[in-house]
Design a protein around this motif. Sequence first.
Motif, PDB file in Angstrom:
ATOM      1  N   GLU A  19       0.809  -1.355   0.079  1.00  0.00           N
ATOM      2  CA  GLU A  19      -0.064  -0.075   0.135  1.00  0.00           C
ATOM      3  C   GLU A  19       0.924   1.232   0.073  1.00  0.00           C
ATOM      4  O   GLU A  19       0.549   2.019  -0.716  1.00  0.00           O
ATOM      5  CB  GLU A  19      -1.116  -0.086   1.176  1.00  0.00           C
ATOM      6  N   THR A  60      -4.253  -5.742  -2.151  1.00  0.00           N
ATOM      7  CA  THR A  60      -5.220  -4.749  -2.082  1.00  0.00           C
ATOM      8  C   THR A  60      -4.629  -3.239  -2.749  1.00  0.00           C
ATOM      9  O   THR A  60      -3.543  -2.888  -2.378  1.00  0.00           O
ATOM     10  CB  THR A  60      -5.882  -4.414  -0.867  1.00  0.00           C
ATOM     11  N   ILE A  61      -5.444  -2.918  -3.563  1.00  0.00           N
ATOM     12  CA  ILE A  61      -4.860  -1.301  -4.262  1.00  0.00           C
ATOM     13  C   ILE A  61      -6.183  -0.540  -3.585  1.00  0.00           C
ATOM     14  O   ILE A  61      -7.246  -0.536  -4.101  1.00  0.00           O
ATOM     15  CB  ILE A  61      -4.919  -1.092  -5.488  1.00  0.00           C
ATOM     16  N   THR A  62      -5.911   0.560  -2.791  1.00  0.00           N
ATOM     17  CA  THR A  62      -6.948   1.222  -1.932  1.00  0.00           C
ATOM     18  C   THR A  62      -7.806   1.859  -3.226  1.00  0.00           C
ATOM     19  O   THR A  62      -9.106   2.054  -3.111  1.00  0.00           O
ATOM     20  CB  THR A  62      -6.630   2.253  -1.088  1.00  0.00           C
TER      21      THR A  62
END
Length: 336
Positions: free
Chosen positions: A240, A263-265
């Motif tokens: 992140e 996860t890519i916000t």
Amino acid sequence: MLAGRLFPRAADGQRFRLEDVPVPTPGPGQVLIAVAAAGVCLSDVHLIEGVLSPMYLTGDAVTLGHEVAGTVHTLGPDVDGLRPGDRVLLQAGEIRDGKTYTRGVDYDGGWAEYALAAADTVVPIPDDLPFEQACFIPDAVSTPWAAITRTGQVRAAESAGVWGVGGLGAHGVQLLRLIGAAPIIAVDPLPAARQRALEFGADLALDPADAELPKKVYAATGGAGLDAAFDFAGAAPVREQAVGCLADEGRLVLVGLTDKPITITNGTIFSFRQQQLRGHYGSEPDHVLELVRLRRAHRIDLAKSVSAVLPLAEAESAVHALESKEGNPIRIVLTP
């Protein structure tokens, strides 16, 4: 001979122990190596802990050790181009029936006094390269080299970030310096690791807990961000943070392994800026050969990478030291 053995299906939970096993005999196309040095890798720790498991192991036990160097002891039938006494390192795996088998995982490795190797996985090394440094060129050096040159495709004058300055990341910094990346920014929570990054060639070393880290990265890169970032830690927060430091069309290369979700916000910004996420694993035999040539020409120095040398009989202590980061090691090496 003494060997450090993994028992992945041990009913009593004792997955690792030292025991006496027969010295192997080389068959056709094989070479018996008198082991002089073998590296202790975090993958070995994960195997002993049960986080990783062999994919192609057919028996109940395997001798650990995929980073191995020594001398040719005995040639099997149909082996040419090698002689007893030759100084060599071993590739970390071999191809069989189209599948990649890993030494010390899927078949017996080098945590032993002797190791078998297919002749085409034996690589001669220079006389002035100590075995303690040669053994970990496959994996500890070749994995970041492949990540930088093949997967990351870093070019001279491109900016690069390294998250995690341990066994892989420390060499990543050194190799990025070798190919002319600039600036090189290292990120690690340990002050000693940040200092080591600077000694290995980083231009800036930052604490990931620093709230100003992204701002400092953009300032160091003239406001552009990183052309390439490398996650050598294998941790979700690292990924992140690294994505938030990328330039337009910047790529994040995932080298450290984790079974956690990726996860890519803000996916919209990631796509708008045409950034990239690239997975990476290991290296190819040619990467090891390239590094041996570079070491032969004295373009790389691995002397500072040897954190400790312990006898094979103290393998459990070596595993514990690496697992607990005792002494902030880069590579701990075992000798028979």
